[in-house]
Write a protein that holds these residues in place. Structure first.
Motif, PDB file in Angstrom:
ATOM      1  N   UNK A 118     -11.208   2.685 -10.315  1.00 44.72           N
ATOM      2  CA  UNK A 118     -11.490   3.065  -8.934  1.00 44.72           C
ATOM      3  C   UNK A 118     -11.772   4.562  -8.788  1.00 44.72           C
ATOM      4  N   UNK A 119     -12.530   4.897  -7.751  1.00 49.29           N
ATOM      5  CA  UNK A 119     -12.788   6.298  -7.398  1.00 49.29           C
ATOM      6  C   UNK A 119     -12.900   6.367  -5.887  1.00 49.29           C
ATOM      7  N   UNK A 120     -12.277   7.372  -5.284  1.00 49.08           N
ATOM      8  CA  UNK A 120     -12.280   7.490  -3.822  1.00 49.08           C
ATOM      9  C   UNK A 120     -13.426   8.402  -3.400  1.00 49.08           C
ATOM     10  N   UNK A 137     -15.583  -0.733  -1.520  1.00 49.89           N
ATOM     11  CA  UNK A 137     -14.815  -1.387  -0.459  1.00 49.89           C
ATOM     12  C   UNK A 137     -14.279  -0.280   0.440  1.00 49.89           C
ATOM     13  N   UNK A 138     -14.287  -0.525   1.730  1.00 45.45           N
ATOM     14  CA  UNK A 138     -13.720   0.476   2.637  1.00 45.45           C
ATOM     15  C   UNK A 138     -12.207   0.519   2.457  1.00 45.45           C
ATOM     16  N   UNK A 173     -12.935   7.480   2.809  1.00 40.73           N
ATOM     17  CA  UNK A 173     -13.066   6.230   3.572  1.00 40.73           C
ATOM     18  C   UNK A 173     -13.496   5.042   2.717  1.00 40.73           C
ATOM     19  N   UNK A 174     -14.007   5.301   1.536  1.00 40.80           N
ATOM     20  CA  UNK A 174     -14.544   4.232   0.697  1.00 40.80           C
ATOM     21  C   UNK A 174     -13.990   4.369  -0.721  1.00 40.80           C
ATOM     22  N   UNK A 175     -13.809   3.225  -1.367  1.00 43.40           N
ATOM     23  CA  UNK A 175     -13.372   3.238  -2.764  1.00 43.40           C
ATOM     24  C   UNK A 175     -14.425   2.531  -3.603  1.00 43.40           C
ATOM     25  N   UNK A 176     -14.918   3.218  -4.622  1.00 40.89           N
ATOM     26  CA  UNK A 176     -15.842   2.598  -5.577  1.00 40.89           C
ATOM     27  C   UNK A 176     -15.023   2.046  -6.727  1.00 40.89           C
ATOM     28  N   UNK A 181      -4.468   3.249 -13.542  1.00 39.51           N
ATOM     29  CA  UNK A 181      -5.783   3.778 -13.163  1.00 39.51           C
ATOM     30  C   UNK A 181      -5.774   4.378 -11.754  1.00 39.51           C
ATOM     31  N   UNK A 182      -4.897   5.360 -11.505  1.00 38.37           N
ATOM     32  CA  UNK A 182      -4.841   5.941 -10.160  1.00 38.37           C
ATOM     33  C   UNK A 182      -6.107   6.729  -9.832  1.00 38.37           C
ATOM     34  N   UNK A 183      -6.478   6.685  -8.551  1.00 36.65           N
ATOM     35  CA  UNK A 183      -7.580   7.519  -8.042  1.00 36.65           C
ATOM     36  C   UNK A 183      -7.105   8.094  -6.716  1.00 36.65           C
ATOM     37  N   UNK A 184      -7.279   9.401  -6.538  1.00 36.91           N
ATOM     38  CA  UNK A 184      -6.707  10.082  -5.376  1.00 36.91           C
ATOM     39  C   UNK A 184      -7.834  10.634  -4.503  1.00 36.91           C
ATOM     40  N   UNK A 185      -7.650  10.540  -3.194  1.00 40.19           N
ATOM     41  CA  UNK A 185      -8.657  11.114  -2.289  1.00 40.19           C
ATOM     42  C   UNK A 185      -8.582  12.639  -2.356  1.00 40.19           C
ATOM     43  N   UNK A 186      -9.638  13.290  -1.889  1.00 39.18           N
ATOM     44  CA  UNK A 186      -9.702  14.757  -1.968  1.00 39.18           C
ATOM     45  C   UNK A 186      -8.567  15.405  -1.182  1.00 39.18           C
ATOM     46  N   UNK A 187      -8.146  14.783  -0.076  1.00 38.33           N
ATOM     47  CA  UNK A 187      -7.041  15.373   0.697  1.00 38.33           C
ATOM     48  C   UNK A 187      -5.677  14.935   0.168  1.00 38.33           C
ATOM     49  N   UNK A 188      -5.675  14.192  -0.914  1.00 34.54           N
ATOM     50  CA  UNK A 188      -4.454  13.741  -1.608  1.00 34.54           C
ATOM     51  C   UNK A 188      -3.566  12.845  -0.744  1.00 34.54           C
TER      52      UNK A 188
END
Lengths: 337, 310
Positions: free
Chosen positions: A283-285, A309-310, A290-293, A232-239
């Motif tokens: 999870x979702x960034x 969670x931060x 800065x935060x993970x849902x 279940x990977x989730x990646x931030x917008x800046x990768x």
């Protein structure tokens, strides 16, 4: 008068008996009922999140939920990189299809046609839609049929033009046989693909690993060890930040881990555990990274709620909802606007 | 008798009547499910928690319209040993196709023992082959399991990998045509499931290279999830649960003993419940009497079993 008192006492006794019946029921340890998201308000979060409950997609903004589709098998919404549109799955008996929707939930186009009349096994599934960062390609899970064994149903990740009028599809991943397949595609800006791959070892243990591939059907490489059981990977917008769920062989608890990701070298740093010993998922960034849902029950055995969670550490866990029943197979889609 | 006493007695009887009505489903289920004789009404006094280890054989059957009610196989057999003193428990899944001698019946798949001789025959087959003593049994049918999970409010399960099955039997409440099938796709990750979806998760086997062994593992996982969910319950929940079964459960455990077992339930969680599935090399697949069967390697199985079931 005496008869009246006697009758009154009889009624009182009856009422007492009924009261005892109901009082016994009140002692039951049954769980509280689940509310529709539109019936509750929740802790506001920056930006907009799309979540799913009971087959309907909800938009969460400023602490309030708005239902944007009917309860009709909708799941796994994903926001197109340009914003303004969603891609989502509509699941029905024996098949599921991908649809392009406005952010208000109005259908723009049906992207797949997986229904086949007749035998159930002739139908297909499509899950986990994600549009590539350049907006050109739609990645998704699909179950190609095996010509050798009709029992084999392994999901593989395919790519098609994101344009509803475009044609053709390419199979990107080659799943391990009879594992259920590869899931959770995340297309990368440079053209590669992150996803979860499953394997079954000689002692019949299932392992999940985060994999990365540079191109369609290329060899690919594991970013996590089999014994960590990460998916279940989730990646931030800046990768640069990757969140994932790791079970480490447990069938009852998991942990939410985050690690630095290098999109150029396709390598993953050492993971830090943000949440441990919970049954958590999806999870979702946040758009700012800065935060993970994520989704988890608020008590053991309970329905799934929205938490954050931060990415800096575990001290910052916050429950956003408390009495919903969110679909934990649909990761929240979190965008800035 | 003074009038005041008559009034008090009246209220007392009315209260007992209310309690009796509330617990009526429990009495009915107890009377219909136990084979150890007519059940007495459960007392509501505090119970003494068990201290000696005990072993229960858990049996699950496909009891849809494909099968005559008295000709059911056990699709699932799990031997459970609980030691209240050490707070350790072990679940041993017995492959349904295990090829064994069945007492008074000859050689066959162990799942057929129940068909030919009921729960007692299934218990005897397990005792004679695994060299263990079984104290009690619990049998549950498909609808019973679905209703149990629904009455518990669903269960949380961590799905290890996608569970895909294009030929899942459509046999729940299908009347006279239980031979249809439909497609199942249980997606991976932690999921809250209702009874029907939990049943799909533990019955699907066609799309998994581990076949029935994977199913056994998922059945154990479901038992732990049910146990976790049941830990929220108290005696006031029992009537609601009992009414869910509607003849879909049979057990040799009486209501009072069930309450005693309830009292130690919170001592056991995933950490101290050991799970054993007889995958190769403990077993091997093959053919016997024209059927696909699983052959036991008793030389390896019995030492393993005796370690957990002394």
């Amino acid at each position: 008068m005496r008869w009246l008192i006697g009758f009154g006492l009889l009624v009182a006794m009856l009422a007492f008996g009924i009261g005892i019946y109901h009082a016994a029921g009140l002692l039951s340890g049954a769980r509280p009922s689940v509310h529709r998201p539109t019936e509750v308000s929740a802790t506001p979060l920056p930006g907009t999140l799309y979540v799913v409950q009971a087959g309907a997609i909800y938009r969460f903004q400023h602490g309030n939920f708005t239902q944007i589709t009917k309860e009709d098998g909708w799941m796994q919404p994903s926001v197109a990189p340009a914003g303004g549109q969603l891609v989502a799955v509509r699941r029905q008996m024996n098949f599921s299809d991908l649809y392009l929707l406005t952010t208000g939930g109005k259908q723009v186009a049906q992207l797949t046609r997986n229904y086949t009349p007749g035998a159930a096994e002739s139908n297909h599934w499509s899950f986990y839609p994600r549009i590539s960062p350049d907006g050109a390609t739609l990645f998704y899970d699909y179950d190609p049929k095996s010509i050798y064994n009709s029992y084999q149903v392994d999901l593989a990740i395919f790519a098609s033009p994101a344009d509803p009028n475009g044609r053709g599809s390419v199979q990107w991943t080659l799943p391990n046989d009879f594992t259920g397949g590869d899931v959770n595609p995340i297309p990368l800006r440079a053209g590669g693909l992150l996803y979860t791959k499953y394997s079954i070892d000689d002692s019949f243990q299932v392992h999940a690993q985060i994999w990365v591939q540079r191109g369609p059907r290329s060899a690919g490489q594991a970013l996590t060890a089999p014994e960590l059981d990460c998916g279940q990977p989730a990646l931030s917008a800046d990768e640069k930040l990757l969140a994932m769920v790791c079970t480490k062989g447990s069938s009852q608890t998991a942990e939410l881990d985050a690690a630095a990701f290098d999109p150029a070298a396709l390598t993953l740093g050492s993971p830090a555990t943000l949440v441990a010993n919970q049954m958590l998922a999806a999870p979702a960034v946040s758009p700012d990274g800065k935060t993970i849902a994520y989704l988890a029950p608020s008590s053991p055995g309970g329905q799934f709620q929205l938490w954050t969670v931060d990415s800096s550490g575990p001290a910052s866990v916050r429950d956003i909802t408390r009495d919903l029943g969110l679909d934990s197979t649909s990761a929240p889609a979190w965008v800035g606007a | 008798m003074p009038r005041a006493w008559i009034v008090i007695l009246g209220f007392l009887l009315a209260g007992l009547g209310g309690l009796g009505a509330y617990f009526l489903p429990l009495f009915q289920t107890a009377a219909s499910s136990s084979t150890s004789g007519p059940e007495t009404l459960p007392n509501l006094n505090p119970v003494t928690a068990p201290t000696d280890p005990f072993t229960v054989l858990l049996l699950g059957s496909d009891d849809d319209a494909k099968f005559a009610p008295d000709r059911l196989n056990t699709q699932s057999m799990i031997l459970l040993r609980v030691d209240p003193t050490t707070k350790q428990a072990t679940m041993l899944s017995i492959p349904r196709d295990l090829w064994v001698p069945i007492p008074n019946q000859g050689w066959g798949k162990i799942s057929t023992a129940y068909q030919l001789g009921g729960a007692q025959a299934a218990v005897a087959a397990v005792e004679s082959n695994f060299k263990v003593h079984v104290d009690d049994y619990v049998w549950i049918g498909l609808n019973g399991l679905v209703h149990l999970i629904d009455r518990l409010g669903g269960v949380n399960l961590q799905v290890t990998n996608p569970v895909m099955d294009d030929f899942y039997p459509s046999d729940l409440n299908t009347g006279e045509y239980p031979y249809d099938y439909y497609r199942v796709a249980v997606l991976p990750g932690a999921v809250h499931m209702d009874g029907v979806h939990a049943l799909q998760y533990v019955r699907s086997r066609h799309g998994d290279v581990r076949g029935d062994f994977a199913r056994s593992e998922r059945q154990q996982q479901l038992l732990l999830a049910i146990k976790a969910q049941a830990s929220h319950l108290n005696v006031a929940d029992l009537p609601n649960l009992a009414s869910a079964f509607n003849g879909e459960i049979k057990t040799s455990i009486g209501v009072d003993r069930l309450r005693a077992l309830f009292s130690i339930g919170s001592d056991f969680n995933g950490q101290n419940v050991h799970r054993v599935v007889l995958v190769p090399p403990y077993t091997s697949e093959g053919w016997a009497a024209g059927q696909s069967v699983v052959f036991p390697d008793w030389g390896q199985i019995l030492p393993l079993v005796h370690k957990s079931f002394p």
